[in-house]
Design a protein around this motif. Structure first.
Motif, PDB file in Angstrom:
ATOM      1  N   ILE A 151       0.757  -1.325   0.203  1.00  0.00           N
ATOM      2  CA  ILE A 151      -0.103  -0.110   0.124  1.00  0.00           C
ATOM      3  C   ILE A 151       0.852   1.087  -0.102  1.00  0.00           C
ATOM      4  O   ILE A 151       1.891   1.208   0.817  1.00  0.00           O
ATOM      5  N   ASN A 152       0.588   2.203  -0.770  1.00  0.00           N
ATOM      6  CA  ASN A 152       1.422   3.423  -1.004  1.00  0.00           C
ATOM      7  C   ASN A 152       1.126   4.475   0.107  1.00  0.00           C
ATOM      8  O   ASN A 152       0.601   5.427  -0.419  1.00  0.00           O
ATOM      9  N   MET A 153       1.563   4.123   1.266  1.00  0.00           N
ATOM     10  CA  MET A 153       1.109   5.066   2.475  1.00  0.00           C
ATOM     11  C   MET A 153       2.449   4.699   3.356  1.00  0.00           C
ATOM     12  O   MET A 153       3.147   3.594   3.369  1.00  0.00           O
ATOM     13  N   HIS A 154       2.693   5.798   4.093  1.00  0.00           N
ATOM     14  CA  HIS A 154       3.928   5.651   5.062  1.00  0.00           C
ATOM     15  C   HIS A 154       3.753   4.552   6.176  1.00  0.00           C
ATOM     16  O   HIS A 154       2.748   4.244   6.559  1.00  0.00           O
ATOM     17  N   THR A 155       4.794   4.090   6.721  1.00  0.00           N
ATOM     18  CA  THR A 155       4.776   2.907   7.507  1.00  0.00           C
ATOM     19  C   THR A 155       4.125   3.431   9.009  1.00  0.00           C
ATOM     20  O   THR A 155       3.398   2.518   9.467  1.00  0.00           O
ATOM     21  N   TYR A 156       4.461   4.618   9.481  1.00  0.00           N
ATOM     22  CA  TYR A 156       3.655   4.876  10.583  1.00  0.00           C
ATOM     23  C   TYR A 156       1.980   5.152  10.289  1.00  0.00           C
ATOM     24  O   TYR A 156       1.418   4.662  11.432  1.00  0.00           O
ATOM     25  N   ALA A 157       1.849   5.809   9.317  1.00  0.00           N
ATOM     26  CA  ALA A 157       0.318   5.768   9.250  1.00  0.00           C
ATOM     27  C   ALA A 157      -0.383   4.527   9.299  1.00  0.00           C
ATOM     28  O   ALA A 157      -1.587   4.254   9.634  1.00  0.00           O
ATOM     29  N   LEU A 158       0.150   3.601   8.270  1.00  0.00           N
ATOM     30  CA  LEU A 158      -0.437   2.002   8.365  1.00  0.00           C
ATOM     31  C   LEU A 158      -0.310   1.431   9.722  1.00  0.00           C
ATOM     32  O   LEU A 158      -1.180   0.786   9.881  1.00  0.00           O
ATOM     33  N   MET A 159       0.744   1.767  10.436  1.00  0.00           N
ATOM     34  CA  MET A 159       0.733   1.131  11.821  1.00  0.00           C
ATOM     35  C   MET A 159      -0.421   1.996  12.767  1.00  0.00           C
ATOM     36  O   MET A 159      -0.976   1.092  13.369  1.00  0.00           O
ATOM     37  N   ILE A 160      -0.547   3.124  12.654  1.00  0.00           N
ATOM     38  CA  ILE A 160      -1.677   3.828  13.376  1.00  0.00           C
ATOM     39  C   ILE A 160      -2.931   3.154  12.975  1.00  0.00           C
ATOM     40  O   ILE A 160      -3.933   2.980  13.863  1.00  0.00           O
ATOM     41  N   ILE A 161      -3.353   3.068  11.555  1.00  0.00           N
ATOM     42  CA  ILE A 161      -4.571   2.513  11.273  1.00  0.00           C
ATOM     43  C   ILE A 161      -4.823   1.150  11.629  1.00  0.00           C
ATOM     44  O   ILE A 161      -5.782   0.854  12.352  1.00  0.00           O
ATOM     45  N   SER A 162      -3.621   0.295  11.654  1.00  0.00           N
ATOM     46  CA  SER A 162      -3.800  -1.240  12.132  1.00  0.00           C
ATOM     47  C   SER A 162      -4.081  -1.216  13.670  1.00  0.00           C
ATOM     48  O   SER A 162      -4.907  -2.216  13.893  1.00  0.00           O
ATOM     49  N   ILE A 163      -3.287  -0.615  14.457  1.00  0.00           N
ATOM     50  CA  ILE A 163      -3.687  -0.547  15.712  1.00  0.00           C
ATOM     51  C   ILE A 163      -5.129   0.036  16.301  1.00  0.00           C
ATOM     52  O   ILE A 163      -5.692  -0.462  17.093  1.00  0.00           O
ATOM     53  N   ALA A 164      -5.439   1.040  15.579  1.00  0.00           N
ATOM     54  CA  ALA A 164      -6.522   1.487  15.746  1.00  0.00           C
ATOM     55  C   ALA A 164      -7.912   0.365  15.592  1.00  0.00           C
ATOM     56  O   ALA A 164      -8.830   0.438  16.122  1.00  0.00           O
ATOM     57  N   ILE A 165      -7.579  -0.168  14.361  1.00  0.00           N
ATOM     58  CA  ILE A 165      -8.528  -1.184  13.869  1.00  0.00           C
ATOM     59  C   ILE A 165      -8.660  -2.197  14.858  1.00  0.00           C
ATOM     60  O   ILE A 165      -9.792  -2.615  15.679  1.00  0.00           O
ATOM     61  N   ILE A 166      -7.514  -2.803  15.611  1.00  0.00           N
ATOM     62  CA  ILE A 166      -7.347  -3.801  16.388  1.00  0.00           C
ATOM     63  C   ILE A 166      -7.880  -3.329  17.826  1.00  0.00           C
ATOM     64  O   ILE A 166      -8.902  -3.959  18.447  1.00  0.00           O
ATOM     65  N   LYS A 167      -7.825  -2.169  18.301  1.00  0.00           N
ATOM     66  CA  LYS A 167      -8.228  -1.416  19.437  1.00  0.00           C
ATOM     67  C   LYS A 167      -9.993  -1.442  19.371  1.00  0.00           C
ATOM     68  O   LYS A 167     -10.493  -1.889  20.344  1.00  0.00           O
ATOM     69  N   VAL A 168     -10.384  -0.944  18.242  1.00  0.00           N
ATOM     70  CA  VAL A 168     -11.966  -0.648  18.190  1.00  0.00           C
ATOM     71  C   VAL A 168     -12.556  -2.030  18.020  1.00  0.00           C
ATOM     72  O   VAL A 168     -13.668  -2.314  18.590  1.00  0.00           O
ATOM     73  N   SER A 169     -11.992  -3.013  17.398  1.00  0.00           N
ATOM     74  CA  SER A 169     -12.693  -4.289  17.145  1.00  0.00           C
ATOM     75  C   SER A 169     -12.487  -4.995  18.546  1.00  0.00           C
ATOM     76  O   SER A 169     -13.349  -6.277  18.698  1.00  0.00           O
ATOM     77  N   GLY A 170     -11.812  -4.821  19.527  1.00  0.00           N
ATOM     78  CA  GLY A 170     -11.892  -5.478  20.761  1.00  0.00           C
ATOM     79  C   GLY A 170     -10.869  -6.971  20.661  1.00  0.00           C
ATOM     80  O   GLY A 170     -11.027  -7.590  21.568  1.00  0.00           O
ATOM     81  N   LEU A 171     -10.178  -7.083  19.686  1.00  0.00           N
ATOM     82  CA  LEU A 171      -9.434  -8.287  19.460  1.00  0.00           C
ATOM     83  C   LEU A 171      -8.337  -8.526  20.467  1.00  0.00           C
ATOM     84  O   LEU A 171      -7.809  -9.533  20.945  1.00  0.00           O
ATOM     85  N   MET A 172      -7.723  -7.384  20.995  1.00  0.00           N
ATOM     86  CA  MET A 172      -6.470  -7.438  21.901  1.00  0.00           C
ATOM     87  C   MET A 172      -7.143  -7.601  23.440  1.00  0.00           C
ATOM     88  O   MET A 172      -7.862  -6.682  23.723  1.00  0.00           O
TER      89      MET A 172
END
Length: 427
Positions: A277-298
């Motif tokens: 995906i043509n996005m910065h590593t930090y941006a994709l990391m933030i999006i991934s962590i946010a999805i994990i947090k909101v989904s309650g998987l962690m």
């Protein structure tokens, strides 16, 4: 340091003496150019110099009250110490290699982003995500608008004041901002890449310095007017929910190890996604962590582990990292050489406009204006990831790192789009 109730006064005194001896050994080796190679030499020198400068800055009148205290002294003090031949030049080279090639900054940012997002209330994250992007737009609009108006008043045209000063400052730093901006503008504006870069880089450096100073002033403003700040919480009237999420954090060694592993894993996720995906590593990391947090998987226990590691890193590694920023990313000569009154005024107005725009829109969006101004304004106007750390350290609000990174990465990408449209319109 050494405030454990189980330690006797004598043990505390002995411990301080031993640490002082250890610090003296490291400083002597650094002065004599006898540092060991690699991380151990660089981190040792950074930790000791950072601790000393931070201690001095936090106890220096006026600086500790209005200008961010230790953080600003560490950044500019270390830049001077390591670039004025007080320390051997090889020491500065070793620290620069550790910061840029050794990945220390990425490790620090990954720890802060992972721990602060996972330690955040899920409801807070949902509310903030929906309302935060307009804060960035507000910062950009007011910053560019004020730069254009003041530029017109002092006899500068739109291109000189906005395209060469305001856009680079708001563009997300050097690698993600100035460099692609030069590529977008060179050839289409009648200027070559070298000329564009020589005019943009001083604006970035001075803007970053001004952003750090203003961050310290905003922290002081929050102490004077408590209603304007959440003391590190972005959304108004949400402190109790935040505290509930974070009261069970532990500093157990095993828990810290788990938290460190989670932070590293999240950075790996961002790295893997950025390859497709043509996005910065930090941006994709933030999006991934946010999805994990909101989904309650962690599981909650792992969230607390990540937050505990975040607190450990902030409390123990921040002064050392600020030394690295001062040595590897802060060029005092470049800042001083560009300090003509007119140039400084346009840079200052741009950064101030970012603060005003983000603060006002943040208030309308339900955020505390000081936190909105710091993340949506100053973290758009600084030099990317290194600037984010410096600004948040000066304002004593490191827990805002996820929003700072959104500004630097996603906001920076928006500036490139805006620059492309502006070049097409005015070329």
């Amino acid at each position: 340091m050494f405030t454990n109730d189980t330690m006797s006064v004598q043990d505390q005194r002995t411990g301080k003496i031993i640490l002082a001896i250890a610090a003296s050994i490291i400083l002597f080796a650094t002065f004599e150019n006898k540092m060991p190679g690699g991380m151990i030499g660089a981190l040792g020198a950074m930790a000791i110099v950072g601790f000393i400068l931070n201690y001095v800055g936090d106890r220096t009148p006026i600086i500790n009250q209005f200008f961010g205290g230790g953080a600003i002294v560490v950044i500019f003090g270390s830049s001077y110490l390591f670039h004025s031949n007080i320390f051997p030049s090889s020491t500065a080279d070793q620290i620069t290699t550790f910061m840029k090639g050794g990945g220390f900054l990425a490790f620090y940012v990954a720890s802060l982003v992972t721990g602060s997002i996972l330690g955040m209330s899920t409801q807070t994250l949902k509310k903030a995500a929906l309302k935060y992007i307009p804060v960035i737009f507000g910062a950009v609009f007011v910053a560019c608008g004020l730069a254009a108006i003041v530029g017109f008043i002092v006899g500068k045209n739109y291109f000189d004041s906005v395209m060469l000063i305001a856009l680079p400052i708001m563009g997300g730093g050097m690698g993600a901002g100035a460099v692609p901006l030069v590529e977008i503008m060179s050839g289409k504006t009648g200027m070559n890449a070298e000329s564009l870069m020589s005019q943009m880089v001083p604006a970035l450096a001075i803007g970053n310095a001004i952003a750090i100073v203003i961050a310290g002033l905003l922290h002081k403003l929050g102490q004077i007017a408590p209603s304007l700040t959440g003391n590190g919480q972005l959304i108004r009237a949400n402190n109790e929910e935040q505290e509930t999420e974070q009261t069970n954090d532990s500093l157990d060694v095993k828990i810290l190890g788990i938290g460190a592993l989670l932070a590293i894993s999240m950075f790996f996720i961002g790295t893997l996604l950025s390859s497709v995906i043509n996005m910065h590593t930090y941006a994709l990391m933030i999006i991934s962590i946010a999805i994990i947090k909101v989904s309650g998987l962690m599981p909650k226990a792992l969230e607390h582990a990540a937050h505990s590691w975040y607190k450990f890193v902030v409390n123990n590694l921040t002064p050392a990292l600020l030394v690295g920023i001062g040595v590897a990313y802060t060029n005092l000569d470049q800042i001083i050489s560009a300090l003509s009154p007119m140039y400084f005024l346009l840079v200052f107005i741009t950064v101030l406009g970012a603060v005003i725009g983000a603060g006002l829109v943040g208030w309308l969006m339900g955020f505390y204006p000081i936190e909105a101004a710091i993340t949506g304004g100053l973290c758009m106007a600084n030099m990317g990831g290194t600037g984010d750390v410096a600004v948040l350290a000066a304002s004593k609000r490191m827990e805002l790192m996820p929003f700072a990174q959104i500004s630097s990465r996603i906001g920076g990408a928006f500036m490139l789009i805006l620059a492309t449209l502006a070049v097409q319109a005015f070329s």
